[in-house]
Enzyme design. Structure first.
Site, PDB file in Angstrom:
ATOM      1  N   LYS A  97      27.362  21.025  37.851  1.00  0.00           N
ATOM      2  CA  LYS A  97      29.020  21.096  37.492  1.00  0.00           C
ATOM      3  C   LYS A  97      29.303  19.610  38.215  1.00  0.00           C
ATOM      4  O   LYS A  97      28.791  19.051  39.105  1.00  0.00           O
ATOM      5  CB  LYS A  97      29.451  22.126  38.544  1.00  0.00           C
ATOM      6  CG  LYS A  97      31.076  22.212  38.111  1.00  0.00           C
ATOM      7  CD  LYS A  97      31.584  23.224  39.041  1.00  0.00           C
ATOM      8  CE  LYS A  97      32.951  23.548  39.128  1.00  0.00           C
ATOM      9  NZ  LYS A  97      33.348  24.686  39.839  1.00  0.00           N
ATOM     10  N   SER A 151      36.236  28.061  36.878  1.00  0.00           N
ATOM     11  CA  SER A 151      36.256  26.483  36.663  1.00  0.00           C
ATOM     12  C   SER A 151      34.855  25.976  35.927  1.00  0.00           C
ATOM     13  O   SER A 151      34.819  24.873  35.442  1.00  0.00           O
ATOM     14  CB  SER A 151      36.644  25.930  37.722  1.00  0.00           C
ATOM     15  OG  SER A 151      35.913  25.879  39.007  1.00  0.00           O
ATOM     16  N   SER A 161      34.525  31.150  40.486  1.00  0.00           N
ATOM     17  CA  SER A 161      34.251  30.064  39.175  1.00  0.00           C
ATOM     18  C   SER A 161      32.739  30.148  38.658  1.00  0.00           C
ATOM     19  O   SER A 161      32.420  29.267  37.833  1.00  0.00           O
ATOM     20  CB  SER A 161      34.547  28.578  39.976  1.00  0.00           C
ATOM     21  OG  SER A 161      36.113  28.631  39.751  1.00  0.00           O
TER      22      SER A 161
HETATM   23  N1  GLN Z   1      40.034  30.776  39.042  1.00  0.00           N
HETATM   24  C1  GLN Z   1      40.159  30.538  40.490  1.00  0.00           C
HETATM   25  C2  GLN Z   1      41.035  29.355  40.988  1.00  0.00           C
HETATM   26  O1  GLN Z   1      41.440  28.668  40.004  1.00  0.00           O
HETATM   27  C3  GLN Z   1      38.661  30.223  41.072  1.00  0.00           C
HETATM   28  C4  GLN Z   1      38.228  28.731  41.214  1.00  0.00           C
HETATM   29  C5  GLN Z   1      37.083  28.644  41.716  1.00  0.00           C
HETATM   30  O2  GLN Z   1      36.138  29.535  41.951  1.00  0.00           O
HETATM   31  N2  GLN Z   1      36.762  27.048  42.097  1.00  0.00           N
HETATM   32  O3  GLN Z   1      41.472  28.901  41.891  1.00  0.00           O
END
Ligand code: GLN
Length: 414
Positions: free
Chosen positions: A16, A91, A115
């Site tokens: 990532k 994400s 994410s």
């Molecule tokens: N969807 C969650 C957020 O927007 C998770 C993000 C993540 O795990 N980095 O914060």
């Protein structure tokens, strides 16, 4: 004769775009880090390379890991390989699709609030988030430091177990890490044990949950029971508080973590002439950050501000403690908690961008594990009548990665 082959000899892995790899670009999919090159590698990356893994590149994601669709990226959206009109989740959307589409065998993402698990769910692959403190965060661009954890995407449990075994464990560069020895996960995936599972009634009966997802999970619960496992419903009356607590605490931490991007030491610097120092900082940040990141910096700054600190930040910390305690109580009686991963399958690109609150609320099933710091995995077990994949989420107590992987291997074998 040459050196012995590493444990990941020839294994192709993608990262990532928040995980640093020395002499390679890393940007957190943000304009503010355009053209930034890592000056060191994350501990996880060092350990992959020591075991002869091949790093093929970095993957698109939501900017600074903030999002659930991969639409918040300075590079534009990622598309789901199961249906290119749909989001891959986020994400870590690029990391998920890299495995889903066969570009690599395994990839790393980060999971602050789901994410890794949610994009795995949307893409029909495995996504695991270990215990907070199991994998070093050194060299991972911070979003919310008391939640962030590297997670692993793969197609099968032995691959995920092998990568976890390689990258987990104590690191002098991350003081939040546990000193607990790392178990030999891939060697210990023997199956057949009978376990005690809890499922949360409030979660499976939540009005936001797609009925087809609810019924698939209920059927799975029945079949586990028939196979001799104990599977029982438990009450969990805090479900409505977990998303608010998560967004207060993570935006607060983000507002602090992201204050370093001032355009002076590194990052995007404005070309606008004649600014004084404060205007210069403001302009750098105004040009460099995207909309969702700005929204979260403002939310986080608000909940930390003098008049509101106790009403929001302190209270959310108390809620986090209660959630931890309630979760501990469940694990005093059960080995695992079963949950959906997401209330819906992958939706269309652009379909949910208008309503950020609705998007935040869809994190209802994933943020519990991050608030409690426990390990959790998304397993691609089901297909929706609409043709899209979705999975089952299994959570275990802190540092119970071994039984979590073992039960996952059992569940995947069927
Ligand atoms: N969807 C969650 C957020 O927007 C998770 C993000 C993540 O795990 N980095 O914060």
């Amino acid at each position: 004769s040459g050196a012995p082959m590493g444990k990941l000899h020839g294994v192709v892995i993608a990262l990532k775009d928040v995980i640093c790899y020395k002499d390679h670009k890393v940007s957190a999919a943000s304009g503010i880090l355009e053209n930034f090159t890592s000056i060191y590698s994350a501990t996880a990356v060092e350990r992959l390379l020591q075991e002869d893994a091949i790093i093929i590149g970095n993957c698109n994601c939501d900017e600074f890991a903030m999002g659930s669709t991969n639409e918040n990226s300075s590079y534009g959206p990622v598309r789901n390989a199961a249906d290119p009109e749909r989001v891959p989740g986020g994400s870590s959307g690029g990391s998920a699709v890299a495995v889903q589409s066969g570009c690599c065998m395994v990839s790393l993402g980060t999971d602050t609030g789901g994410s890794v698990r949610q994009p795995a769910d949307f893409c029909g692959i495995i996504g695991m988030k270990p215990t907070y403190g199991r994998i070093s965060r050194y060299g991972v661009i911070a979003y919310a430091s008391s939640f962030d954890q590297i997670g692993i995407f793969g197609n099968n449990i032995p691959d995920v177990a092998q990568v976890l075994q390689v990258i987990a464990g104590a690191d002098e560069f991350d003081s939040t890490l546990s000193q607990k020895p790392v178990e030999d996960y891939p060697a210990l995936l023997q199956t057949g044990k009978k376990y005690r599972f809890a499922w949360l009634r409030e979660a499976l009966e939540h009005p936001s949950l797609d009925p087809a997802i609810a019924s698939a999970i209920k059927e799975k619960i029945e079949s586990l029971r028939k196979e001799g496992h104990t599977v029982e419903p438990v009450e969990f009356d805090m479900l409505e508080y977990i998303v608010p607590a998560y967004y207060i605490l993570t935006t607060a931490e983000a507002s602090s973590n992201l204050s370093r991007y001032d355009g002076v030491r590194f990052g995007h610097r404005t070309q606008q002439p004649g600014l004084d120092l404060t205007e210069f900082y403001k302009q750098n940040r105004a040009e460099g950050f995207g909309k969702e990141v700005k929204r979260r910096i403002m939310l986080g700054t608000f909940v930390l501000s003098a008049g509101y600190y106790d009403a929001y930040f302190t209270r959310a910390q108390k809620v986090r403690n209660l959630i931890r305690q309630r979760t501990e109580q469940i694990f005093a009686q059960y080995d695992f908690i079963l949950l959906p991963t997401s209330p819906s399958t992958a939706f269309k690109i652009g379909e949910k961008t208008k309503d950020p609150i609705e998007m935040y609320l869809a994190d209802i099933y994933t943020v519990m594990a991050n608030l409690a710091g426990i390990p959790a995995i998304a397993l691609p077990l089901f297909k929706h009548p609409n043709g899209l994949p979705f999975g089952l989420q299994v959570m275990a107590n802190r540092f119970q990665e071994l039984p979590l992987l073992e039960v996952s291997a059992q569940l995947m074998r069927r």
